[in-house]
Design a protein around this motif. Structure first.
Motif, PDB file in Angstrom:
ATOM      1  N   VAL A 458       0.858  -1.190   0.000  1.00 48.47           N
ATOM      2  CA  VAL A 458       0.000   0.000   0.000  1.00 48.47           C
ATOM      3  C   VAL A 458       0.897   1.243   0.000  1.00 48.47           C
ATOM      4  N   GLN A 459       0.656   2.138  -0.943  1.00 49.39           N
ATOM      5  CA  GLN A 459       1.434   3.380  -1.019  1.00 49.39           C
ATOM      6  C   GLN A 459       0.940   4.344   0.053  1.00 49.39           C
ATOM      7  N   THR A 460       1.870   4.849   0.865  1.00 51.28           N
ATOM      8  CA  THR A 460       1.495   5.687   2.003  1.00 51.28           C
ATOM      9  C   THR A 460       2.164   7.049   1.875  1.00 51.28           C
ATOM     10  N   TYR A 461       1.397   8.113   2.131  1.00 53.50           N
ATOM     11  CA  TYR A 461       1.900   9.472   1.974  1.00 53.50           C
ATOM     12  C   TYR A 461       1.576  10.296   3.214  1.00 53.50           C
ATOM     13  N   VAL A 462       2.525  11.128   3.631  1.00 53.98           N
ATOM     14  CA  VAL A 462       2.279  12.113   4.687  1.00 53.98           C
ATOM     15  C   VAL A 462       1.884  13.409   3.997  1.00 53.98           C
ATOM     16  N   LEU A 463       0.671  13.876   4.274  1.00 58.17           N
ATOM     17  CA  LEU A 463       0.114  15.018   3.546  1.00 58.17           C
ATOM     18  C   LEU A 463       0.477  16.341   4.212  1.00 58.17           C
ATOM     19  N   GLU A 464       0.910  17.274   3.414  1.00 58.12           N
ATOM     20  CA  GLU A 464       1.182  18.631   3.873  1.00 58.12           C
ATOM     21  C   GLU A 464      -0.018  19.516   3.551  1.00 58.12           C
ATOM     22  N   PRO A 465      -0.128  20.672   4.196  1.00 58.18           N
ATOM     23  CA  PRO A 465      -1.274  21.554   3.915  1.00 58.18           C
ATOM     24  C   PRO A 465      -1.457  21.847   2.437  1.00 58.18           C
ATOM     25  N   LYS A 466      -0.340  22.027   1.719  1.00 60.30           N
ATOM     26  CA  LYS A 466      -0.440  22.401   0.300  1.00 60.30           C
ATOM     27  C   LYS A 466      -0.870  21.231  -0.588  1.00 60.30           C
ATOM     28  N   THR A 467      -0.803  19.993  -0.052  1.00 59.74           N
ATOM     29  CA  THR A 467      -1.160  18.829  -0.883  1.00 59.74           C
ATOM     30  C   THR A 467      -2.520  18.238  -0.532  1.00 59.74           C
ATOM     31  N   ILE A 468      -3.176  18.767   0.507  1.00 61.11           N
ATOM     32  CA  ILE A 468      -4.426  18.141   0.957  1.00 61.11           C
ATOM     33  C   ILE A 468      -5.521  18.264  -0.094  1.00 61.11           C
ATOM     34  N   ASP A 469      -5.636  19.442  -0.741  1.00 51.27           N
ATOM     35  CA  ASP A 469      -6.666  19.607  -1.772  1.00 51.27           C
ATOM     36  C   ASP A 469      -6.454  18.615  -2.916  1.00 51.27           C
ATOM     37  N   ARG A 470      -5.187  18.440  -3.316  1.00 49.19           N
ATOM     38  CA  ARG A 470      -4.886  17.470  -4.380  1.00 49.19           C
ATOM     39  C   ARG A 470      -5.267  16.063  -3.954  1.00 49.19           C
ATOM     40  N   TRP A 471      -5.051  15.769  -2.667  1.00 53.31           N
ATOM     41  CA  TRP A 471      -5.388  14.435  -2.159  1.00 53.31           C
ATOM     42  C   TRP A 471      -6.893  14.169  -2.271  1.00 53.31           C
ATOM     43  N   TRP A 472      -7.701  15.156  -1.864  1.00 53.27           N
ATOM     44  CA  TRP A 472      -9.163  14.943  -1.960  1.00 53.27           C
ATOM     45  C   TRP A 472      -9.591  14.772  -3.421  1.00 53.27           C
ATOM     46  N   ASN A 473      -8.925  15.459  -4.346  1.00 49.86           N
ATOM     47  CA  ASN A 473      -9.215  15.256  -5.771  1.00 49.86           C
ATOM     48  C   ASN A 473      -8.876  13.827  -6.179  1.00 49.86           C
ATOM     49  N   PHE A 474      -7.764  13.313  -5.634  1.00 47.00           N
ATOM     50  CA  PHE A 474      -7.376  11.936  -5.934  1.00 47.00           C
ATOM     51  C   PHE A 474      -8.413  10.953  -5.390  1.00 47.00           C
ATOM     52  N   VAL A 475      -8.915  11.204  -4.176  1.00 46.06           N
ATOM     53  CA  VAL A 475      -9.957  10.344  -3.599  1.00 46.06           C
ATOM     54  C   VAL A 475     -11.181  10.349  -4.506  1.00 46.06           C
ATOM     55  N   ARG A 476     -11.570  11.528  -4.971  1.00 41.46           N
ATOM     56  CA  ARG A 476     -12.741  11.632  -5.855  1.00 41.46           C
ATOM     57  C   ARG A 476     -12.492  10.847  -7.147  1.00 41.46           C
ATOM     58  N   GLN A 477     -11.272  10.941  -7.694  1.00 43.29           N
ATOM     59  CA  GLN A 477     -10.946  10.205  -8.930  1.00 43.29           C
ATOM     60  C   GLN A 477     -11.039   8.701  -8.709  1.00 43.29           C
ATOM     61  N   GLN A 478     -10.568   8.226  -7.549  1.00 43.57           N
ATOM     62  CA  GLN A 478     -10.651   6.804  -7.244  1.00 43.57           C
ATOM     63  C   GLN A 478     -12.108   6.342  -7.207  1.00 43.57           C
ATOM     64  N   VAL A 479     -12.963   7.134  -6.589  1.00 45.69           N
ATOM     65  CA  VAL A 479     -14.388   6.785  -6.523  1.00 45.69           C
ATOM     66  C   VAL A 479     -15.000   6.787  -7.914  1.00 45.69           C
TER      67      VAL A 479
END
Length: 714
Positions: A458-479
């Protein structure tokens, strides 16, 4: 000075204690004179010889003795204050002792007072200085202390090292009356195995003298080793004795898996067993074939297939016309186990039933009758299985999932029949070796490390404030690609003081913000069983895109289509718990991804960092270390050193003993030797009835009488 003292003298009657200080001593568990002797130092301060002013060297630790000739206070423009005490050093010269922002120091010392000061020497070019030195007041005629290690004891508010040391010194003559509990032969064997410089570990009287009043660190370490060994040895005796007694009391059914039975069971698995699984199954088969009850702990990393081993053991019992029990810590997990078993055994004659607290009373009564007459082969359930009304017709094996979540008494409750069932307990929380030896004594341990082929990390990432918005976009893309997601928060509700959002608030904000338009639902421990089950079933069937949850999903939830997880306030969880959560994604054919949001980042860039005693950067480093490590056993060892055993396993539930001096993280070699020698002694004298073992038996019962069942996994 010690006239009239005996072991049971109340603490307030010990010289130097008195009624006013008695409460402080009692807070440390020191209620009688004898308790003082077993209040061991937590460390030692190596006191150097007292030096004259001519022997002092810049940057080196030194000890000086002198009279106070001046005391002053100073205040800086930055608001800082300092107190200075000028010592006229015996033999000539001066040393200034300085403390910053400790104004009480001015009243602590008096002109003409004789002090011993120990600290790092600094040179101002004009005079020598010690910043924040340790001070020991000395009487005017008191001899200069010898250069020997000084014990540093655990304290409580209001109690000083000097007062406690004086009380221990007053009680020291009692050591001569303490009887040796560990036979000389055992102490000799331990010394040989530990490769000490002595022929035997110290006798009790010498060990007490040397641990409290060592001449040098060699003496102190010899004494510590004696008591570390004793703590482990007495515990291991308790575990070995309990295990022996249980194995002798009641026989277990001999359950054999013939080649035909083996082939039929293996054929039911929709996958090829790994080499590790086959190896452990052979160990389980060998155990169950004997009439001595199996007591085996099966630990495996996330995704290594422990349930398949448990299923094999249960079906072996059923094939031999015995019943099997699978007990899970939560109703959610019990229902999941029952569903999967029914799916895999569809079309077979194996009767599987679920017994949980939320069952309607009429259904429960009918099921209990069927269990009692033997028409149910495998019973899956929770603690409802431990009720007084549950009786089995012919119980052959009990499998306990996530065993450390059951208390000792609960695990033992099923052992009330004339024959003892075999026991297999499973944990997906890898237990470090020292912790397993401490908790389970001579328990047989099987380990699964090999993952099924095709299972990716499992790929694991520590999220910084500047990357959190991108992360939620990635979650939406996965769904949108057909996958499902988890969002996990350590708390159910927010804690405004600590700036922590709970699962409820995350659910509200994600629904209205980054994940708006997706099917986002909420699950946490405060929902009733029906609500939780309903949400999980919808998630399992794909009717929910994103499941916002508390850590209720940590153990065993298996939704192969879930590919991405976000863990909020991840730094507030242990590494082992994070690893368990990470194991909920990437369980199917799709790769898994985990995003870790540290506390200071969980509300985005505008949220101020959480103010805690731990450096926020250190928390980030822990998370980054976790992100790189996929091995649960390696993470468990790190977590043990970082957080301690009670945090990993849960002290209250496991009955993990508290040690006065032993440390399972640091003293593994001593623990292993103590375990081996305890096993040899119990094999030779199972009841500890020999005269020379009578005092050992008293210690075992006194210290671990209530805990002895922890060595028996049932």
């Amino acid at each position: 000075m010690t006239t009239g003292l005996d072991f049971h003298t109340p603490i307030q009657l010990v010289p130097g204690v008195g009624a006013p200080r008695a409460a402080m001593f009692e807070r440390l568990g020191l209620r009688k004179a004898i308790d003082l002797l077993f209040h061991f130092p937590r460390s030692y301060q190596e006191v150097s010889e007292c030096k004259s002013i001519l022997e002092l060297q810049e940057g080196l630790l030194a000890t000086v003795v002198g009279l106070v000739v001046d005391i002053d206070s100073r205040f800086g423009f930055d608001g800082r204050s300092s107190v200075g005490v000028l010592l006229a050093v015996e033999g000539g010269g001066y040393v200034r002792c300085t403390w910053y922002n400790q104004p009480f120091r001015r009243e602590a010392y008096a002109l003409g007072q004789r002090l011993l000061a120990r600290g790092v020497v600094k040179s101002t070019g004009v005079a020598y200085q010690m910043r924040h030195p340790e001070i020991t007041p000395l009487d005017p005629e008191e001899p200069t202390p010898a250069a020997r290690p000084r014990p540093i004891y655990p304290l409580t508010e209001g109690l000083t090292q000097r007062v406690l040391s004086n009380a221990i010194e007053a009680a020291m003559p009692l050591a001569a009356n303490i009887e040796e509990a560990i036979p000389l032969e055992v102490r000799q064997n331990a010394a040989a195995l530990l490769k000490t410089q002595s022929d035997a570990l110290l006798p009790i009287q010498d060990a007490l003298q040397q641990i409290h009043m060592p001449v040098d660190m060699l003496q102190a370490n010899e004494a510590r080793l004696r008591f570390i060994f004793q703590e482990f040895f007495v515990l291991q005796l308790a575990l070995a004795k309990q295990r022996y007694v249980y194995q002798q009391q009641r026989p277990a059914p001999s359950i054999q898996a013939s080649a035909l039975v083996d082939a039929r069971i293996v054929k039911r698995f929709p996958f090829v067993l790994t080499e590790d699984q086959r190896k452990v199954i052979e160990e389980v088969k060998a155990d169950m074939k004997r009439t001595v009850p199996m007591n085996r702990l099966l630990q495996g990393d996330v995704g290594t297939g422990k349930t398949a081993v448990a299923q094999y053991a249960m079906l072996s019992a059923v094939a031999n016309e015995y019943q099997a029990v699978l007990m899970a810590p939560t109703e959610i997990l019990a229902r999941q186990h029952a569903r999967k078993l029914k799916e895999q055994l569809a079309g077979s004659r194996v009767e599987i039933a679920l017994l949980v607290h939320s069952m309607p009373a009429p259904d429960k009564r009918e099921l209990l009758q069927r269990i009692a007459i033997g028409t149910v082969d495998i019973v899956v359930g929770t603690q409802a299985l431990l009720g007084d009304q549950v009786e089995f017709s012919k119980l052959g094996i009990v499998v306990i999932d996530e065993q450390h979540r059951f208390g000792v008494e609960q695990r033992a409750a099923l052992r009330t029949s004339r024959t003892a069932p075999h026991y297999l307990v499973m944990t997906a929380t890898p237990i470090p070796r020292t912790l397993a030896l401490t908790l389970f004594g001579d328990l047989d341990v099987s380990t699964l490390k090999q993952r099924p082929p095709g299972q990716s990390a499992v790929q694991t990432y520590v999220l910084e404030p500047k990357t959190i918005d991108r992360w939620w976009n990635f979650v939406r893309q996965q769904v949108q690609a057909g996958r499902q997601a988890y969002v996990v928060a350590p708390r159910v509700e927010s804690d405004e003081e600590k700036d922590i959002r709970g699962a409820i608030q995350w659910w509200e904000e994600l629904n209205a913000g980054p994940l708006a338009g997706l099917r986002v639902e909420l699950i946490h421990g405060r929902l009733d069983s029906e609500q939780k089950q309903s949400v999980l079933e919808r998630f399992n069937h794909g009717s929910v895109d994103v499941l916002v949850a508390s850590t209720v999903i940590e153990v065993g939830i298996d939704v192969p289509n879930a590919s991405v997880m976000t863990i909020a306030d991840a730094d507030r969880l242990g590494l082992a718990q994070l690893h368990q959560l990470r194991g909920r994604v990437g369980r199917g054919k799709h790769p898994g991804f985990v995003g870790l949001i540290p506390t200071s980042n969980s509300s985005g860039a505008e949220t101020p960092a959480l103010s805690t005693a731990v450096d926020p950067q250190e928390k980030i480093q822990w998370l980054e270390q976790f992100a790189k490590i996929q091995d649960g056993f390696e993470l468990a060892e790190i977590d043990l050193r970082r957080r301690g055993p009670g945090e990993i396993i849960g002290t209250k539930q496991t009955g993990l003993p508290e040690f006065r001096i032993a440390d399972i993280c640091k003293d593994e070699a001593v623990l292993v030797i103590a375990r081996n020698l305890a096993g040899q002694l119990i094999a030779a004298d199972p009841e500890l009835k020999a005269t020379e073992h009578s005092r050992l038996l008293r210690q075992v019962v006194a210290k671990h009488g209530k805990l002895m069942p922890i060595g028996d996994v049932g």
